[in-house]
Design a protein around this motif. Structure first.
Motif, PDB file in Angstrom:
ATOM      1  N   ASP A 141      -1.442  -3.053  -8.326  1.00  0.00           N
ATOM      2  CA  ASP A 141      -2.606  -3.151  -7.443  1.00  0.00           C
ATOM      3  C   ASP A 141      -3.918  -3.303  -8.213  1.00  0.00           C
ATOM      4  O   ASP A 141      -4.997  -3.301  -7.619  1.00  0.00           O
ATOM      5  CB  ASP A 141      -2.684  -1.926  -6.533  1.00  0.00           C
ATOM      6  CG  ASP A 141      -2.841  -0.611  -7.298  1.00  0.00           C
ATOM      7  OD1 ASP A 141      -2.717  -0.614  -8.546  1.00  0.00           O
ATOM      8  OD2 ASP A 141      -3.082   0.424  -6.636  1.00  0.00           O
ATOM      9  N   TYR A 283       5.860  -2.688  -6.861  1.00  0.00           N
ATOM     10  CA  TYR A 283       6.674  -3.799  -6.376  1.00  0.00           C
ATOM     11  C   TYR A 283       8.000  -3.941  -7.118  1.00  0.00           C
ATOM     12  O   TYR A 283       8.753  -4.885  -6.878  1.00  0.00           O
ATOM     13  CB  TYR A 283       5.902  -5.129  -6.497  1.00  0.00           C
ATOM     14  CG  TYR A 283       5.495  -5.489  -7.904  1.00  0.00           C
ATOM     15  CD1 TYR A 283       6.378  -6.111  -8.783  1.00  0.00           C
ATOM     16  CD2 TYR A 283       4.221  -5.189  -8.375  1.00  0.00           C
ATOM     17  CE1 TYR A 283       6.015  -6.428 -10.075  1.00  0.00           C
ATOM     18  CE2 TYR A 283       3.839  -5.505  -9.675  1.00  0.00           C
ATOM     19  CZ  TYR A 283       4.743  -6.130 -10.511  1.00  0.00           C
ATOM     20  OH  TYR A 283       4.378  -6.434 -11.809  1.00  0.00           O
ATOM     21  N   ARG A 286      11.178  -4.804  -5.339  1.00  0.00           N
ATOM     22  CA  ARG A 286      11.260  -6.143  -4.743  1.00  0.00           C
ATOM     23  C   ARG A 286      11.885  -7.169  -5.687  1.00  0.00           C
ATOM     24  O   ARG A 286      12.304  -8.236  -5.243  1.00  0.00           O
ATOM     25  CB  ARG A 286       9.872  -6.631  -4.329  1.00  0.00           C
ATOM     26  CG  ARG A 286       9.155  -5.748  -3.325  1.00  0.00           C
ATOM     27  CD  ARG A 286       7.915  -6.453  -2.829  1.00  0.00           C
ATOM     28  NE  ARG A 286       7.108  -5.646  -1.929  1.00  0.00           N
ATOM     29  CZ  ARG A 286       6.168  -6.127  -1.124  1.00  0.00           C
ATOM     30  NH1 ARG A 286       5.918  -7.438  -1.129  1.00  0.00           N
ATOM     31  NH2 ARG A 286       5.480  -5.340  -0.335  1.00  0.00           N
ATOM     32  N   GLU A 301       3.214 -12.472  -6.679  1.00  0.00           N
ATOM     33  CA  GLU A 301       2.162 -13.146  -5.905  1.00  0.00           C
ATOM     34  C   GLU A 301       2.198 -12.720  -4.446  1.00  0.00           C
ATOM     35  O   GLU A 301       1.156 -12.451  -3.825  1.00  0.00           O
ATOM     36  CB  GLU A 301       2.321 -14.658  -6.027  1.00  0.00           C
ATOM     37  CG  GLU A 301       1.984 -15.214  -7.397  1.00  0.00           C
ATOM     38  CD  GLU A 301       2.330 -16.686  -7.522  1.00  0.00           C
ATOM     39  OE1 GLU A 301       2.698 -17.292  -6.491  1.00  0.00           O
ATOM     40  OE2 GLU A 301       2.246 -17.221  -8.642  1.00  0.00           O
ATOM     41  N   GLU A 302       3.393 -12.650  -3.865  1.00  0.00           N
ATOM     42  CA  GLU A 302       3.517 -12.245  -2.460  1.00  0.00           C
ATOM     43  C   GLU A 302       3.066 -10.813  -2.262  1.00  0.00           C
ATOM     44  O   GLU A 302       2.367 -10.496  -1.278  1.00  0.00           O
ATOM     45  CB  GLU A 302       4.969 -12.406  -2.004  1.00  0.00           C
ATOM     46  CG  GLU A 302       5.415 -13.860  -1.888  1.00  0.00           C
ATOM     47  CD  GLU A 302       6.895 -13.992  -1.588  1.00  0.00           C
ATOM     48  OE1 GLU A 302       7.619 -12.967  -1.684  1.00  0.00           O
ATOM     49  OE2 GLU A 302       7.347 -15.114  -1.255  1.00  0.00           O
ATOM     50  N   PHE A 303       3.436  -9.922  -3.182  1.00  0.00           N
ATOM     51  CA  PHE A 303       3.010  -8.534  -3.085  1.00  0.00           C
ATOM     52  C   PHE A 303       1.495  -8.427  -3.120  1.00  0.00           C
ATOM     53  O   PHE A 303       0.882  -7.712  -2.305  1.00  0.00           O
ATOM     54  CB  PHE A 303       3.624  -7.710  -4.221  1.00  0.00           C
ATOM     55  CG  PHE A 303       2.980  -6.374  -4.421  1.00  0.00           C
ATOM     56  CD1 PHE A 303       3.259  -5.313  -3.571  1.00  0.00           C
ATOM     57  CD2 PHE A 303       2.056  -6.179  -5.448  1.00  0.00           C
ATOM     58  CE1 PHE A 303       2.643  -4.077  -3.729  1.00  0.00           C
ATOM     59  CE2 PHE A 303       1.442  -4.945  -5.622  1.00  0.00           C
ATOM     60  CZ  PHE A 303       1.739  -3.889  -4.759  1.00  0.00           C
ATOM     61  N   ARG A 304       0.873  -9.141  -4.035  1.00  0.00           N
ATOM     62  CA  ARG A 304      -0.583  -9.039  -4.184  1.00  0.00           C
ATOM     63  C   ARG A 304      -1.313  -9.667  -3.002  1.00  0.00           C
ATOM     64  O   ARG A 304      -2.401  -9.219  -2.642  1.00  0.00           O
ATOM     65  CB  ARG A 304      -1.012  -9.657  -5.514  1.00  0.00           C
ATOM     66  CG  ARG A 304      -0.595  -8.753  -6.684  1.00  0.00           C
ATOM     67  CD  ARG A 304      -0.829  -9.366  -8.031  1.00  0.00           C
ATOM     68  NE  ARG A 304      -2.215  -9.505  -8.404  1.00  0.00           N
ATOM     69  CZ  ARG A 304      -3.017  -8.527  -8.786  1.00  0.00           C
ATOM     70  NH1 ARG A 304      -2.561  -7.291  -8.821  1.00  0.00           N
ATOM     71  NH2 ARG A 304      -4.265  -8.758  -9.135  1.00  0.00           N
ATOM     72  N   ASP A 305      -0.712 -10.665  -2.385  1.00  0.00           N
ATOM     73  CA  ASP A 305      -1.309 -11.244  -1.179  1.00  0.00           C
ATOM     74  C   ASP A 305      -1.318 -10.249  -0.018  1.00  0.00           C
ATOM     75  O   ASP A 305      -2.174 -10.328   0.872  1.00  0.00           O
ATOM     76  CB  ASP A 305      -0.548 -12.503  -0.758  1.00  0.00           C
ATOM     77  CG  ASP A 305      -0.828 -13.696  -1.656  1.00  0.00           C
ATOM     78  OD1 ASP A 305      -1.830 -13.649  -2.392  1.00  0.00           O
ATOM     79  OD2 ASP A 305      -0.039 -14.655  -1.632  1.00  0.00           O
ATOM     80  N   GLU A 306      -0.370  -9.307  -0.025  1.00  0.00           N
ATOM     81  CA  GLU A 306      -0.272  -8.321   1.049  1.00  0.00           C
ATOM     82  C   GLU A 306      -1.206  -7.131   0.860  1.00  0.00           C
ATOM     83  O   GLU A 306      -1.432  -6.368   1.806  1.00  0.00           O
ATOM     84  CB  GLU A 306       1.166  -7.808   1.147  1.00  0.00           C
ATOM     85  CG  GLU A 306       2.191  -8.864   1.547  1.00  0.00           C
ATOM     86  CD  GLU A 306       3.616  -8.349   1.400  1.00  0.00           C
ATOM     87  OE1 GLU A 306       3.787  -7.120   1.167  1.00  0.00           O
ATOM     88  OE2 GLU A 306       4.551  -9.150   1.510  1.00  0.00           O
ATOM     89  N   LEU A 307      -1.728  -6.947  -0.346  1.00  0.00           N
ATOM     90  CA  LEU A 307      -2.571  -5.788  -0.614  1.00  0.00           C
ATOM     91  C   LEU A 307      -3.862  -5.863   0.207  1.00  0.00           C
ATOM     92  O   LEU A 307      -4.533  -6.896   0.216  1.00  0.00           O
ATOM     93  CB  LEU A 307      -2.929  -5.726  -2.098  1.00  0.00           C
ATOM     94  CG  LEU A 307      -1.840  -5.282  -3.069  1.00  0.00           C
ATOM     95  CD1 LEU A 307      -2.339  -5.453  -4.507  1.00  0.00           C
ATOM     96  CD2 LEU A 307      -1.434  -3.838  -2.828  1.00  0.00           C
ATOM     97  N   PRO A 308      -4.249  -4.772   0.859  1.00  0.00           N
ATOM     98  CA  PRO A 308      -5.541  -4.785   1.562  1.00  0.00           C
ATOM     99  C   PRO A 308      -6.719  -4.866   0.599  1.00  0.00           C
ATOM    100  O   PRO A 308      -7.790  -5.400   0.937  1.00  0.00           O
ATOM    101  CB  PRO A 308      -5.534  -3.453   2.324  1.00  0.00           C
ATOM    102  CG  PRO A 308      -4.539  -2.588   1.601  1.00  0.00           C
ATOM    103  CD  PRO A 308      -3.513  -3.516   1.045  1.00  0.00           C
ATOM    104  N   GLN A 310      -7.550  -4.644  -4.042  1.00  0.00           N
ATOM    105  CA  GLN A 310      -7.111  -4.368  -5.401  1.00  0.00           C
ATOM    106  C   GLN A 310      -8.019  -3.309  -6.011  1.00  0.00           C
ATOM    107  O   GLN A 310      -9.186  -3.178  -5.625  1.00  0.00           O
ATOM    108  CB  GLN A 310      -7.158  -5.637  -6.250  1.00  0.00           C
ATOM    109  CG  GLN A 310      -6.224  -6.729  -5.793  1.00  0.00           C
ATOM    110  CD  GLN A 310      -6.388  -8.003  -6.621  1.00  0.00           C
ATOM    111  OE1 GLN A 310      -7.253  -8.095  -7.489  1.00  0.00           O
ATOM    112  NE2 GLN A 310      -5.546  -8.990  -6.343  1.00  0.00           N
TER     113      GLN A 310
END
Length: 318
Positions: A141, A283, A286, A301-308, A310
């Motif tokens: 994160d 992550y 995953r 990349e997908e995990f970081r796109d989901e973060l509200p 950083q």
């Protein structure tokens, strides 16, 4: 009172130790001083590396298992960039055991299978994953993760091997990953959290006066001479720090346009347990089923796109 590093204390009862470069390329060189010290203390030590070289053209006799090759000074390869073979040649020059095991650059499932095959073959009872730099300590994160794919493949592979009782991580090169966007205040924050979790084993310095420090400097110089067009930025920075250099030290054109900050912290090992580090990564679960390295990139990349949000970078206050 004993000041022996906790990393060494944890390894005291291990007969056979695997020291493995977690992040590919020259990371295994960051483990060389540890391997030398452990060997001096009477342990049987083996070296391994997640390889950036193209291994699939290697002769059939080097393969122990898929994604696991035994590299010696005489291993035939068309690859010029081959840190594992270069290290094997340096080891032979110094009369040391000269095999370096190479893992393919693959996802977690085949990499863990290769680790398990090597553990069985060598009867390993302790693994030390070594990171050149500290980006293996990122949870996911943070504002910048450095180059996490290979480190995370190695961490996840070894974290899923409870049959090996002792599994540790050692990082050498604090500050180097700023070149790849890592904020080192966040590294320290992560280490503090690992300490609260009981997984931080402390830090200790590699010194130029020690035999292992001198041999490390010699090995880094040997590798630089072998690859003058592509020297390791990480190991070059650590070596410069070990020589007492400071600030924006120039040792390769690869860092042109970037201000380096070589300093004594770069020659310190920061050590943690695999279990605690894996538990804090947000992550890692995953990537369990990944087969290819590029799948790990996609998952991150997908995990970081989901973060509200950083965790933003923070400046050192002093």
């Amino acid at each position: 009172m004993s000041f022996e590093p906790l990393l060494m204390s944890r390894l005291k009862d291990a007969r056979r130790v695997l020291v493995a470069g977690a992040g590919g390329g020259f990371d295994v060189y960051a483990g060389l001083p540890l391997a030398l010290e452990l060997r001096e203390a009477g342990h049987e030590v083996h070296l391994a590396s997640l390889s950036f070289s193209h291994l699939y053209g290697l002769p059939g006799e080097v393969w122990l298992e898929p994604e696991l090759a035994r590299i010696t000074p005489d291993t035939a390869s068309a690859e010029r960039y081959f840190p594992e073979r270069t290290l094997a040649r340096w080891l032979r020059l110094h009369g040391l055991p000269d095999t370096v095991w190479a893992f393919g650059s693959v996802g977690v499932k085949p990499l863990r299978a290769a680790y398990r095959a090597l553990v069985r073959h060598l009867e390993i009872d302790a693994i030390v994953l070594v990171d050149g730099g500290t980006d293996i300590l990122m949870c996911g994160d943070e504002a910048g993760l450095g180059t996490p794919e290979e480190d995370m493949a190695s961490l996840a592979a070894v974290a899923g091997m409870p049959e090996v009782a002792t599994r540790l991580v050692a990082c050498l090169g604090f500050g180097v990953d700023a070149y790849h966007g890592v904020n080192h205040s966040l590294v320290l924050e992560n280490l503090a959290a690992l300490d609260r979790d009981g997984g931080y084993l402390g830090a200790f310095s590699l010194t130029r006066q020690s035999r292992s420090g001198q041999l490390y400097l010699d090995a880094v110089e040997h590798a630089r001479a072998a690859f003058p067009e592509h020297p390791s930025i990480v190991q070059g920075s650590v070596a410069a720090a070990l020589r007492g250099e400071f600030g924006d030290v120039r040792f390769t054109d690869r860092t042109n346009g970037t201000a380096l900050f070589v300093n004594p912290l770069m020659s310190m090992y920061f050590t943690v347990t695999v279990e605690a580090l894996a538990a804090r990564n947000r992550y890692l679960d995953r990537i369990e089923r990944t087969v290819l390295m590029r799948q790990i990139s996609t998952v991150i990349e997908e995990f970081r796109d989901e973060l509200p949000a950083q965790r933003p970078p923070r400046q050192f206050p002093h």
